[in-house]
Scaffold this motif. Sequence first.
Motif, short mmCIF file in Angstrom:
data_model
loop_
_atom_site.label_atom_id
_atom_site.label_comp_id
_atom_site.label_asym_id
_atom_site.label_seq_id
_atom_site.Cartn_x
_atom_site.Cartn_y
_atom_site.Cartn_z
N ARG A 312 0.36 -1.32 1.87
CA ARG A 312 1.18 -0.84 2.94
C ARG A 312 0.71 -1.43 4.14
O ARG A 312 1.77 -1.74 5.06
CB ARG A 312 0.86 0.78 3.26
N THR A 313 -0.66 -1.74 4.43
CA THR A 313 -0.87 -2.43 5.73
C THR A 313 -0.61 -4.04 5.53
O THR A 313 -1.29 -4.57 6.51
CB THR A 313 -2.45 -2.15 6.17
N ASN A 314 -0.40 -4.60 4.43
CA ASN A 314 -0.04 -5.99 4.33
C ASN A 314 -1.64 -6.68 4.36
O ASN A 314 -1.65 -7.82 4.65
CB ASN A 314 0.78 -6.61 5.42
N ASP A 315 -2.62 -6.00 3.73
CA ASP A 315 -3.83 -6.72 3.52
C ASP A 315 -3.92 -7.12 2.22
O ASP A 315 -4.57 -8.08 1.76
CB ASP A 315 -5.17 -5.60 3.77
N LEU A 316 -2.85 -6.45 1.20
CA LEU A 316 -2.58 -7.25 0.07
C LEU A 316 -0.84 -7.41 0.32
O LEU A 316 -0.26 -6.55 0.76
CB LEU A 316 -2.62 -6.18 -1.08
N GLN A 317 -0.44 -8.72 -0.15
CA GLN A 317 0.79 -9.07 0.11
C GLN A 317 1.61 -9.41 -1.08
O GLN A 317 2.92 -9.23 -0.96
CB GLN A 317 0.75 -10.65 0.71
N VAL A 318 0.97 -9.19 -2.38
CA VAL A 318 1.84 -9.57 -3.64
C VAL A 318 1.31 -8.50 -4.70
O VAL A 318 0.26 -8.20 -4.77
CB VAL A 318 1.72 -11.09 -3.95
N THR A 366 7.62 1.60 0.92
CA THR A 366 9.18 1.93 1.01
C THR A 366 9.86 0.91 0.10
O THR A 366 9.24 0.10 -0.56
CB THR A 366 9.74 1.65 2.38
N ARG A 367 11.25 1.00 0.17
CA ARG A 367 12.20 0.17 -0.82
C ARG A 367 12.03 -1.18 -0.32
O ARG A 367 11.97 -1.93 -1.28
CB ARG A 367 13.80 0.65 -0.86
#
Length: 468
Positions: A312-318, A366-367
């Motif tokens: 959610r926080t974009n510390d993981l991207q994929v 989210t979607r």
Amino acid sequence: MSSTRTLIQGGLVITAADEIHADVLIEDGRVAAIAAHGSAVADSWTADRTVDAANRYVIPGGVDVHTHMELPFGGTFASDTFETGTRAAAWGGTTTIVDFAVQSVGHSAREGLDAWHAKADGNCAIDYAFHMILSDVNSSSLREMDRLVEEGVTSFKLFMAYPGVFYSDDGQILRAMQRSAGNGGLIMMHAENGIAIDVLVEQALAEGRTDPRYHGEVRKALLEAEATHRAIQLARVAGAPLYVVHVSAEEALAELVVARDKGLPVFGETCPQYLFLSTDNLAEPGFEGAKYVCSTPLRPKEHHAALWRGLRTNDLQVVSTDHCPFCFTGQKDLGRGDFSKIPNGLPGVENRMDLLHQAVIDGHITRRRWIEIACATPARMFGLYPKKGTIAPGADADIVIYDPHAEQTLGVETQHMNVDYSAYEGRSVTGQVETVLSRGEAIIDRREFTGRIGHGQYTPRGTCQYLG
Ligand SMILES: NC(=O)NCCC(=O)O
Ligand SMILES: [Zn+2]
Ligand SMILES: [Zn+2]
């Protein structure tokens, strides 16, 4: 279907950026235009074929940037070929894979790449590209990296684990990172301290701890975190970006968070198995736990919340699959009485889009984030965007019509992967792929496979386009 104009009508078009009730016009395999459903523009379109997407999602085909078709491992080979694995991927709504070609010790990277082209060429149902696993970093393979980047193999996986097989030491890692800093390649790191793990494996076996669950116990979260920290510092010294594969431990993610808070170009992926499965599976009775042996290993379920938060926080991207299936009978069996001989890897290429949709329903993401982590960012990270990973004029018409209300139960009886078990047996999920277009051609049509082995094209990649 070989029509040149296809119209997808009335669905909710979801990309990483937008959700809009729109019609999508496809011409000659590419998205030609998108217009609001019911608008004068959309109503003026004519087509050879119209796909009714009312009450459905219209989403980009999934981009799975971590698969291992036919990977040699532990004296056997991953059980999906490019044919069976890419067909299963299509069933699951994935229209592009990036698989790992392997340089083996004593051989050139070129030999490895040629071998992987030979396995895949003419055998794929969906488009594909390659990363390169470097198992023998030396002056010659370092030079080869430049040429590979130029020809579209723009990422290189290094292993801090598996001494004697894929392992690179810190000097080799630093040199490869320095080279990638110069040539635009992206280093992908399997971050586990393999030297320390081998000591713990030896001790466990000597004490008679041989069951599958000990695979998880010796491959400690701290040893994933330590390797992640070291990889980040080496990348800083080299001035290179870094992508850490299959992050499973909260402690490893914390290292990524620290680096990203400093503004460093450090990225991470996780996989569905680390979000939905746990050490409870590894501890299933008898030898059942072998089905869940992979590395990095499954962690206690307390780690799940941290991984969802990271997404959610974009510390993981994929989210990729690390699809690397081995049959329970005849392959996982190799490790009865010695967990260290169980071939490492799980099947999953067919399950990723559905499991992540379930995560939307469960409120984890989210979607649009679903599409971002499964389609758009993987494509950007590995130089495939906007050809892949989105629905926009000019993009390849790799499009999934997704029924968000269908109920299904995952399991070996209904899956298409070439493996004799499902890691998600009996799990109910809401949502199912209905129709899949690959470059405008229906390869799944209302849950019939209508694709063709050989349709999938090799897709050379650009360098990393991801800045986030
Ligand atoms: N992940 C795994 O267990 N097998 C595939 C090889 C790798 O990605 O390390
Ligand atoms: Zn790995
Ligand atoms: Zn892998």
